[in-house]
Write a protein that holds these residues in place. Sequence first.
Motif, PDB file in Angstrom:
ATOM      1  N   ARG A 131      -0.207  10.091   4.715  1.00  0.00           N
ATOM      2  CA  ARG A 131      -0.606  10.248   6.103  1.00  0.00           C
ATOM      3  C   ARG A 131       0.027  11.506   6.705  1.00  0.00           C
ATOM      4  NH1 ARG A 131      -4.245   6.971   5.290  1.00  0.00           N
ATOM      5  NH2 ARG A 131      -4.324   4.846   6.164  1.00  0.00           N
ATOM      6  N   LEU A 148       0.439   4.941   1.078  1.00  0.00           N
ATOM      7  CA  LEU A 148      -0.517   5.726   1.849  1.00  0.00           C
ATOM      8  C   LEU A 148       0.007   7.131   2.124  1.00  0.00           C
ATOM      9  CD1 LEU A 148      -1.531   3.020   4.489  1.00  0.00           C
ATOM     10  CD2 LEU A 148      -2.712   3.579   2.352  1.00  0.00           C
ATOM     11  N   GLY A 205      -6.443   5.230   1.922  1.00  0.00           N
ATOM     12  CA  GLY A 205      -6.885   4.120   2.746  1.00  0.00           C
ATOM     13  C   GLY A 205      -8.284   3.629   2.453  1.00  0.00           C
ATOM     14  N   GLN A 244       0.845  -1.189   0.000  1.00  0.00           N
ATOM     15  CA  GLN A 244       0.000   0.000   0.000  1.00  0.00           C
ATOM     16  C   GLN A 244       0.884   1.244   0.000  1.00  0.00           C
ATOM     17  OE1 GLN A 244      -2.200  -0.463   3.636  1.00  0.00           O
ATOM     18  NE2 GLN A 244      -3.519  -2.068   2.829  1.00  0.00           N
TER      19      GLN A 244
END
Length: 239
Positions: free
Chosen positions: A86, A84, A233, A82
């Motif tokens: 953040r 991501l 996500g 993944q």
Amino acid sequence: MPELPEVETVRRGLAEWVVGRQITAVEVLHPRAVRRHPGGADDFVACLVGQRVVDARRRGKFLWLPLASGDALLGHLGMSGQMLLRAAATADETHLRVRFRFADGDPELRFVDQRTFGGLAFAPGGAELPAQLSHIARDPLDERFDEAAFIEALRRRRSAVKSALLDQCLISGVGNIYADEALWRARLHWARRCDTLTRPAARQLLGHVRDVLTEAIRAGGTSFDALYVNVNGESGWFD
């Protein structure tokens, strides 16, 4: 394993949130995540710190971020990878493998991979196409995909048609999920030999492959479990 629609969904997220930003720090938390980089983790970090991302591209199931230097950051999601975005203050994911921080602050980019089958590498001179991907065929949504050549190559094969669709050197980006869906729509058995297909049947199958991939991209890909998500996500809904 993420296929073309999932990888394309991630690529679009990276294009929106990462392109144009300068990397100021890279943290490798698991050496297996950069095992495809010959120089190891320390060299991987040294090659990327200070680099500016100028694009986000894809070939089949592979991603790469061209850099202003003419080099690239190459990535493959494997079974559970993944990418991501953040906020730095967000708690680390259990399977966080590599972290990238940028000159303009949040969001940071995290490579998370539960099964560690995916990985990242620095590709010298790979902005246009990393050397590691030179054997990968174009995918059927690529504007430079040669439809006639694909159809003829497909019809010369004696293998099962599904096996041919999964061959990334013949046509890239198609895996089990979308091969099965396209074959179902074309009313072709997966074990049908390629050399028994007429040109119209092969062309119709290719059309279904394109339709399935396009519809899946619109739905954000397919999530049968929590392992595939987009850069925010979120799950895909094609299933």
